[in-house]
Scaffold this active site. Structure first.
Site, PDB file in Angstrom:
ATOM      1  N   ASP A   1      -8.803  17.020  58.512  1.00 47.96           N
ATOM      2  CA  ASP A   1      -7.285  17.316  58.434  1.00 47.96           C
ATOM      3  C   ASP A   1      -6.774  18.885  57.942  1.00 47.96           C
ATOM      4  OD1 ASP A   1      -7.020  14.928  59.718  1.00 47.96           O
ATOM      5  OD2 ASP A   1      -6.366  13.992  57.823  1.00 47.96           O
TER       6      ASP A   1
HETATM    7  N1  URA Z   1     -10.269  10.910  57.586  1.00 52.57           N
HETATM    8  C1  URA Z   1      -8.871  11.562  57.117  1.00 52.57           C
HETATM    9  O1  URA Z   1      -7.864  10.892  57.172  1.00 52.57           O
HETATM   10  N2  URA Z   1      -8.933  12.753  57.258  1.00 52.57           N
HETATM   11  C2  URA Z   1      -9.940  13.765  57.581  1.00 52.57           C
HETATM   12  O2  URA Z   1      -9.639  14.914  57.434  1.00 52.57           O
HETATM   13  C3  URA Z   1     -11.206  13.316  57.640  1.00 52.57           C
HETATM   14  C4  URA Z   1     -11.178  11.651  57.759  1.00 52.57           C
END
Ligand code: URA
Length: 240
Positions: free
Chosen positions: A102
């Protein structure tokens, strides 16, 4: 780049089968029969295999410690993205991130142009461990919740309910825990925490398929090439 690796990357066969091919005299480099599977070859070299010329595809493997506020994309018209960390001379090499972190997640991200490895590392079929350090706010993890995550829970926060694969939670203190996933559903860590009323404040990937990165964020923004051993570790974890 090593000759045996170059041939294997080009889809001629496995490393051991291309070594046999070289030993049997079936490979030439610039018109000379190759004897040493470890000989170095470069982009301009003419390599033939069984009399047929093969194209050299140089596979590249990097580890980026992704900083916060960076999009997992090679380019974006508006936002800073992981492609901005790739030196200009590698821009044409078709590098791509293996999966996504993310915008606000930091940590270990592999960037490669080895499509088969990338595909396998992301496939739930290969059960690749990805560990995250999570800073959160909210109630402490109970034993019952940890057991539920370890059997898989049903997330109902999006249009279609979805069952998560078994995952492991390890509590560090009232605000920190590690979670190990073996799949990669969208925002999975944040959604698992939210399911139990916990808000993720910071999320950092610290482990993937045997590769690790520091738990603290001081190395964020560093990009380095993987070593031969690390590449082999990744490949062997997905049967390559
Ligand atoms: N899970 C999440 O919520 N975000 C990420 O970036 C990776 C795994």
């Amino acid at each position: 780049m090593r000759l045996d690796r170059t041939l294997a990357n080009s889809g001629i066969g496995t490393r051991s089968s291309v070594r046999q091919l070289i030993a049997s005299g079936g490979v030439t480099v610039n018109g000379v029969t190759a004897k040493d599977p470890g000989m170095q070859v470069n982009d301009g070299d003419k390599i033939t295999c069984g009399g047929k010329e093969i194209g050299i595809k140089e596979n590249l493997y990097f580890l980026l410690d992704k900083p916060d506020n960076i999009l997992t994309a090679m380019e974006d018209p508006r936002l800073p993205c992981v492609g901005d960390f790739i030196p200009d001379e590698l821009k044409g090499k078709k590098l791509a991130p293996v999966g996504r972190l993310d915008y606000h997640t930091t940590g270990l991200l592999i960037i490669t142009n080895d499509g088969e490895l990338s595909h396998r590392l992301q496939s739930p079929k290969y059960h690749i461990a990805k560990r995250y350090l999570v800073t959160f706010q909210g109630p402490q993890w109970s034993g019952k919740e940890i057991d539920a995550v370890s059997s898989g829970i049903t997330l109902t926060d999006m249009d279609t309910p979805v069952k998560t694969a078994p995952a492991e939670i390890s509590v560090i203190n009232d605000n920190e825990a590690e979670i190990t996933l073996y799949e990669g559903k969208t925002h999975e860590v944040r959604r698992i925490f939210a399911h139990f009323g916990k808000e993720v404040i910071a999320l950092r990937r610290i482990f993937l398929a045997g590769l690790e990165t520091d738990k603290d964020v001081s190395g964020c923004g560093t990009l380095r090439e993987l070593t031969e051993d690390e590449i082999n570790l990744l490949k062997s974890s997905v049967g390559l």
